[in-house]
Design an enzyme around this catalytic site. Structure first.
Site, short mmCIF file in Angstrom:
data_model
loop_
_atom_site.label_atom_id
_atom_site.label_comp_id
_atom_site.label_asym_id
_atom_site.label_seq_id
_atom_site.Cartn_x
_atom_site.Cartn_y
_atom_site.Cartn_z
N SER A 59 0.85 -1.20 0.00
CA SER A 59 0.00 0.00 0.00
C SER A 59 0.88 1.25 0.00
O SER A 59 0.43 2.34 -0.34
CB SER A 59 -0.93 0.01 1.21
OG SER A 59 -0.21 -0.27 2.40
N ASP A 97 6.00 -7.00 2.46
CA ASP A 97 4.99 -7.39 1.48
C ASP A 97 5.65 -7.62 0.11
O ASP A 97 6.22 -6.68 -0.47
CB ASP A 97 3.97 -6.24 1.37
CG ASP A 97 2.58 -6.72 1.06
OD1 ASP A 97 2.38 -7.93 0.91
OD2 ASP A 97 1.68 -5.86 0.99
N LYS A 127 4.86 -11.44 3.11
CA LYS A 127 3.43 -11.67 2.83
C LYS A 127 3.25 -11.75 1.32
O LYS A 127 3.94 -11.05 0.57
CB LYS A 127 2.58 -10.54 3.41
CG LYS A 127 1.08 -10.69 3.11
CD LYS A 127 0.23 -9.70 3.88
CE LYS A 127 0.08 -8.37 3.23
NZ LYS A 127 -0.52 -8.39 1.87
N GLU A 196 -9.18 -9.73 3.67
CA GLU A 196 -9.49 -8.32 3.36
C GLU A 196 -10.84 -8.17 2.68
O GLU A 196 -11.13 -8.85 1.68
CB GLU A 196 -8.39 -7.70 2.47
CG GLU A 196 -8.72 -6.25 2.10
CD GLU A 196 -7.55 -5.44 1.57
OE1 GLU A 196 -6.40 -5.93 1.56
OE2 GLU A 196 -7.80 -4.28 1.18
O1 KIV Z 1 -0.33 -3.46 1.58
C1 KIV Z 1 -1.02 -3.43 2.61
O2 KIV Z 1 -1.07 -2.43 3.33
C2 KIV Z 1 -1.76 -4.64 2.95
C3 KIV Z 1 -2.67 -4.57 4.13
C4 KIV Z 1 -3.89 -3.84 3.77
C5 KIV Z 1 -2.98 -5.90 4.68
O3 KIV Z 1 -1.63 -5.61 2.30
#
Ligand code: KIV
Length: 311
Positions: A59, A97, A127, A196
């Protein structure tokens, strides 16, 4: 939640949050608190506030890098942000992420990208989004010794395929598909799964079937934990605010007001004031003045100046 709901305590000061801590919290029915962070100051805030898990979410593409979606952000950009977060963090578990196109192509690509998050940015885990092929990639990363968090429901990296940024699993067939993806990720060895933007009824079915912790964002109150985007919860980001976001502060307004006042004070010569100035000791000032006078006199007579520095 697998046990009767109870309030959770912040992590004990200095005691790092581990995968076992999260499993214990689930067993005890203590909610897990997760938040995103993208730089040193946001990491320090998360640390000071006592969150359990910090996600350097993709994000960041929108919240701090100004892209229109999560798709363009590169692995190198994510690594730079994650390394900055690492420098501001001690206790929370740090999850990086994996961005779009950094893990889908092959197990080798997925493992190499995950290893960079651990080696170069000091992340504890990574993730990735979706089940199916992504679950295979998750298995490969876990087998390489790196913990993986899964993510199902609204998966922003493939939002176009899902019909945009909208809640998922509202038909029986789609709900079943989301549930299957969550189970695939658990079977692949994921230590937790993010849910989500799905209906709470579907959340209930997933939570009842998964043994690993579920972390919700727009999935209702029945997950084992919650995650929010730092800039959403503090009202820093001016973009779209999804229904599930609760604002705990309005920092953007406060920041604009602060910078606006600064502009006014500079233009009105109210800033800087005396209290913002450095001062020279009187004897040094006197010496400076006589050096200047000598230098100026030498320049005026064009005689070679041998005293202090020339002008
Ligand atoms: O990228 C992000 O912030 C996310 C969260 C919303 C879980 O994947």
């Amino acid at each position: 939640m697998s046990a009767a709901p109870r309030a959770s305590a912040p992590p004990a000061k200095g005691r790092p949050v581990t995968l076992s801590t999260l499993a214990e919290k689930k067993a005890l029915g203590e909610p897990i608190v997760m938040v995103t962070a993208y730089d040193y100051p946001s990491a320090e805030v998360a640390e000071a506030a006592g969150v359990d898990v910090v996600l350097v979410g993709d994000s960041a593409a929108m919240t701090v890098l100004g892209y229109e979606s999560t798709v363009p952000v590169s692995l190198d950009e994510m690594l730079m942000l994650a390394a900055a977060v690492r420098r501001g963090l001690r206790s929370p578990l740090l999850v990086g992420d994996l961005p779009f196109a950094s893990y889908e192509r092959s197990d080798e690509q997925a493992v190499a990208s995950a290893q960079r998050f651990v080696k170069e940015a000091g992340c504890d885990a990574v993730k990735l989004e979706r089940g199916g092929r992504s679950a295979e990639r998750a298995r490969a990363i876990v087998e390489a010794g790196i913990p993986v968090m899964g993510h199902v429901g609204l998966t922003p990296q493939t939002a176009t395929q899902l019909g945009g940024y909208r809640s998922q699993g509202r038909t029986a067939e789609r709900a079943l598909a989301v549930l299957r993806e969550a189970l695939e990720l658990e079977r692949a060895g994921c230590f937790a799964v993010v849910l989500e933007a799905i209906p709470r009824e579907l959340t209930r079915e997933i939570v009842a079937r998964l043994t690993v912790p579920t972390i919700g964002i727009g999935a209702g109150p029945e997950t084992d934990g919650q995650v929010l985007v730092f800039h959403d919860l503090l009202g820093i980001y001016g973009g779209h605010k999804p229904r599930f976001v609760k604002r705990y502060a309005e920092l953007r307004d406060a920041m604009v007001a602060g910078v606006r006042r600064y502009c006014e004070e500079v233009r009105g010569r109210a800033y800087p004031g005396d209290e913002h100035c450095y001062e020279m000791a009187p004897d040094e000032l006197e010496r400076l003045r006589s050096l200047l006078a000598e230098a100026e006199e030498a320049a005026a007579t064009e005689e070679p100046f041998t005293g202090g520095p020339s002008l």
